[in-house]
Design an enzyme around this catalytic site. Structure first.
Site, short mmCIF file in Angstrom:
data_model
loop_
_atom_site.label_atom_id
_atom_site.label_comp_id
_atom_site.label_asym_id
_atom_site.label_seq_id
_atom_site.Cartn_x
_atom_site.Cartn_y
_atom_site.Cartn_z
N SER A 61 0.86 -1.19 0.00
CA SER A 61 0.00 0.00 0.00
C SER A 61 0.90 1.23 0.00
O SER A 61 2.00 1.19 0.55
CB SER A 61 -0.86 -0.01 1.26
OG SER A 61 -1.34 1.29 1.55
N TYR A 73 -2.28 -0.43 10.04
CA TYR A 73 -2.32 -0.78 8.60
C TYR A 73 -1.00 -0.38 7.94
O TYR A 73 -0.37 -1.19 7.24
CB TYR A 73 -3.49 -0.07 7.93
CG TYR A 73 -3.65 -0.44 6.46
CD1 TYR A 73 -4.12 -1.70 6.10
CD2 TYR A 73 -3.32 0.46 5.45
CE1 TYR A 73 -4.26 -2.05 4.76
CE2 TYR A 73 -3.47 0.12 4.11
CZ TYR A 73 -3.94 -1.13 3.78
OH TYR A 73 -4.08 -1.48 2.45
#
Ligand SMILES: NC(=O)c1ccc[n+]([C@@H]2O[C@H](COP(=O)([O-])OP(=O)(O)OC[C@H]3O[C@@H](n4cnc5c(N)ncnc54)[C@H](O)[C@@H]3O)[C@@H](O)[C@H]2O)c1
Length: 252
Positions: A143, A156
């Site tokens: 990501s 995350y």
């Protein structure tokens, strides 16, 4: 044009929906036999069936990417069915955004177990098979938050940064065995999972921040994953490809 992944055998975690599904279908179109590993049996079976209906080769393997035994068993099943696994896509993730103080131990544990340990189990499960086959390619779905700060996304972004580190170090460790390891950092992508949690307003805000003014599609990520798995990327390893419409590095 000849198919770019003919003769390859791929294991894709979280292959039942979203980006994982698009990668399963793209790999199969390019000639790979695909193992669709998903926590949910029904979508995995549906993806495998759709691939078989289109003339491809695929098998659904129900399993939890966070469980080492499940990933090893999936790799063995695939080997028995199609031969040694030569492509691995570590895509599965469990994610909850929110202020860190509100995240309980279970949630934090699951994010690490699925998003990070899952990558490690994937490596360990397929490495012997890739060596046996003379090489392979691994694509980790990371990501942009692996390299950027993210409010309400400490866990995350930390998990994805760990995935990026495991990509670089994996490339260093497995390169001599002709095994390449790369990552994709998807920009905001309208997947089944993301559509459930992001509001229309939220998508619009993201769209406005993307320099090319559109959101990502699962097929954008699948195209990049095909490239990274293919011979065209044979000198690329340890890298992270931002498939993000330019959002990551857009300062204004
Ligand atoms: N969608 C985005 O905007 C976006 C952006 C950046 C990164 N990503 C990353 O892309 C990857 C895929 O995201 P998505 O949006 O396609 O997700 P999604 O929710 O649409 O699909 C995820 C799939 O993974 C499966 N799965 C979840 N936990 C699993 C587990 N423990 N074992 C096996 N399967 C499991 C789910 O059942 C589902 O089929 C994730 O790693 C995510 O962090 C997504």
């Amino acid at each position: 044009m000849s198919k770019r992944l003919s003769g390859k055998v791929a294991l894709v975690t979280g292959g039942g929906m979203g980006i994982g599904r698009a990668i399963c279908e793209a790999y199969a179109r390019e000639g790979a036999a695909v193992g669709v590993l998903d926590l949910k049996e029904e979508p995995a079976e549906e993806v495998a069936q759709a691939i078989r209906n289109a003339g491809g080769r695929a098998l659904a393997v129900a399993g939890n990417a966070a469980k080492r035994a499940d990933v090893f068993s999936a790799a063995e099943t695939l080997k028995a069915e199609f031969g040694p696994v030569t492509l691995l896509v570590n895509n599965a993730m469990f994610n909850r955004y929110g202020p860190l103080e509100e995240q309980d131990e279970k949630t934090i544990g699951l994010m690490i177990d699925v998003g990070f340990k899952g990558v490690i189990w994937g490596y360990q499960a397929v490495l012997p098979q890739m060596r046996e086959a003379g090489g392979g390619a691994i694509v980790n779905i990371a990501s942009p938050s692996a390299v950027l700060a993210m409010k309400d996304g400490i866990m995350y972004s930390a998990v994805k940064a760990a995935v990026a580190a495991a990509t670089r170090s994996g490339a260093a460790e497995f390169g001599p065995d002709n095994i390449r390891v790369n990552a994709i950092a998807p920009g905001p992508t309208q997947t089944d999972g993301a559509l459930r949690v992001v509001t229309e307003e939220g998508w619009e805000r993201r769209r406005e921040r993307v320099p090319i003014r559109r959101l990502g599609k699962p097929s954008d990520m699948a195209d990049a994953a095909v490239f990274l798995a293919s011979e065209e990327a044979s000198f690329i390893t340890g890298d992270m490809l931002f498939v993000d419409g330019g959002i990551t590095y857009a300062f204004s």
